[in-house]
Design an enzyme around this catalytic site. Sequence first.
Site, PDB file in Angstrom:
ATOM      1  N   HIS A 145      34.657  45.948  34.837  1.00  0.00           N
ATOM      2  CA  HIS A 145      35.401  44.793  35.434  1.00  0.00           C
ATOM      3  C   HIS A 145      36.913  45.139  35.602  1.00  0.00           C
ATOM      4  O   HIS A 145      37.658  45.039  36.527  1.00  0.00           O
ATOM      5  CB  HIS A 145      35.348  43.491  34.642  1.00  0.00           C
ATOM      6  CG  HIS A 145      35.901  42.390  34.945  1.00  0.00           C
ATOM      7  ND1 HIS A 145      35.630  41.174  35.862  1.00  0.00           N
ATOM      8  CD2 HIS A 145      37.442  42.042  34.535  1.00  0.00           C
ATOM      9  CE1 HIS A 145      36.452  40.302  35.901  1.00  0.00           C
ATOM     10  NE2 HIS A 145      37.597  40.818  35.161  1.00  0.00           N
ATOM     11  N   GLU A 146      37.370  45.736  34.272  1.00  0.00           N
ATOM     12  CA  GLU A 146      38.911  45.733  34.413  1.00  0.00           C
ATOM     13  C   GLU A 146      39.340  46.968  35.431  1.00  0.00           C
ATOM     14  O   GLU A 146      40.531  47.106  35.937  1.00  0.00           O
ATOM     15  CB  GLU A 146      39.643  46.177  32.938  1.00  0.00           C
ATOM     16  CG  GLU A 146      39.360  45.107  31.956  1.00  0.00           C
ATOM     17  CD  GLU A 146      39.811  43.759  32.416  1.00  0.00           C
ATOM     18  OE1 GLU A 146      40.841  43.743  33.040  1.00  0.00           O
ATOM     19  OE2 GLU A 146      39.221  42.771  31.907  1.00  0.00           O
ATOM     20  N   HIS A 149      39.472  45.550  38.739  1.00  0.00           N
ATOM     21  CA  HIS A 149      40.936  44.941  39.285  1.00  0.00           C
ATOM     22  C   HIS A 149      41.871  45.934  39.594  1.00  0.00           C
ATOM     23  O   HIS A 149      42.767  45.905  40.335  1.00  0.00           O
ATOM     24  CB  HIS A 149      41.653  44.405  37.599  1.00  0.00           C
ATOM     25  CG  HIS A 149      41.178  42.950  37.395  1.00  0.00           C
ATOM     26  ND1 HIS A 149      41.201  42.175  38.491  1.00  0.00           N
ATOM     27  CD2 HIS A 149      40.614  42.430  36.392  1.00  0.00           C
ATOM     28  CE1 HIS A 149      40.514  40.845  38.038  1.00  0.00           C
ATOM     29  NE2 HIS A 149      40.289  40.929  36.935  1.00  0.00           N
ATOM     30  N   GLU A 224      38.664  37.292  40.303  1.00  0.00           N
ATOM     31  CA  GLU A 224      37.792  37.524  39.244  1.00  0.00           C
ATOM     32  C   GLU A 224      36.395  37.878  39.782  1.00  0.00           C
ATOM     33  O   GLU A 224      35.660  38.672  39.114  1.00  0.00           O
ATOM     34  CB  GLU A 224      38.061  36.452  38.325  1.00  0.00           C
ATOM     35  CG  GLU A 224      38.894  36.391  37.376  1.00  0.00           C
ATOM     36  CD  GLU A 224      39.432  37.657  36.618  1.00  0.00           C
ATOM     37  OE1 GLU A 224      38.386  38.010  35.926  1.00  0.00           O
ATOM     38  OE2 GLU A 224      40.453  38.073  36.829  1.00  0.00           O
TER      39      GLU A 224
END
Length: 299
Positions: A145-146, A149, A224
Amino acid sequence: MMRILLFLGTNLAVVLVASFTLRLLGVEPYLNAQGINFNALLIFCFVIGMAGSMVSLFISKWMAKRSTGTVIIESPSNPTEKWLLDTVAELSEKAGIKMPEVGIFPAQQSNAFATGWNKNDALVAVSAGLLNRMQPEEVKAVLAHEIGHVSNGDMVTLALIQGVLNTFVMFFARIIAHLLDAFLRRDDNQGLGFFGYIAVVTVAEIVFGILASMIAAWFSRFREYRADAAGAQLAGSGAMINALARLKAETQMPDQMPDTLTAFAITTGQSRKLMEKLFASHPPLDDRIRALKEAAYRE
């Protein structure tokens, strides 16, 4: 209301200090004998407003390390740190980005964040609590997930959006101050005066900054979902859903993430109160889990 502090943090501080200093020095090229030159005012506000967000972006890694107590893993001292470095390296290669710095910060809540001024010079950090309580596949999903980003360029995009918002915050604040000053100058009155003008501009910038933060928060929430989708692609939908479910179970624990990093963390945004939802940097975890399940079903 913590999301307000994110917007009014470093970049707004730079905006206020710069605009106050330039006013003291008499550097306001948009004012002339005929009133306001709106083109010059817009350019002036764009330069100062964008400077605020760019300063915030370029020092984001330094701020993150200092404010969270993140310890960068230079060389692994135990199997967990080695696994963490190897996993980030694997995910970074899949995402097509240069491996970011990897660190651990001493928070007991399961959390993580990513920051940095570009996708090839980033920082990904996880909390000690996350490493202690999550299964390896769940930790990998959080890291994915990071990395999502970072590969999506979210830090840069958010900084650009904040720069544009800063521009219009400054622009409209000065128009209001000028109109109020002109109104008070009727019948040969003195108008706002030097410090009155500064006070009106400052208050208006804060008010407009709060309103503008709703726009930044909306983008952050949208961001997100994109990072969750990237995490699901890199680590698997099941692992990403399980990781979010685990985070949901821990939402009652005290949040030890600094306010200035909440937009880059993986969790927060659970409130159902209207005002808090408007300023929330993250969507509710239930909504994020639902979006992942719907995407997996469509596949």
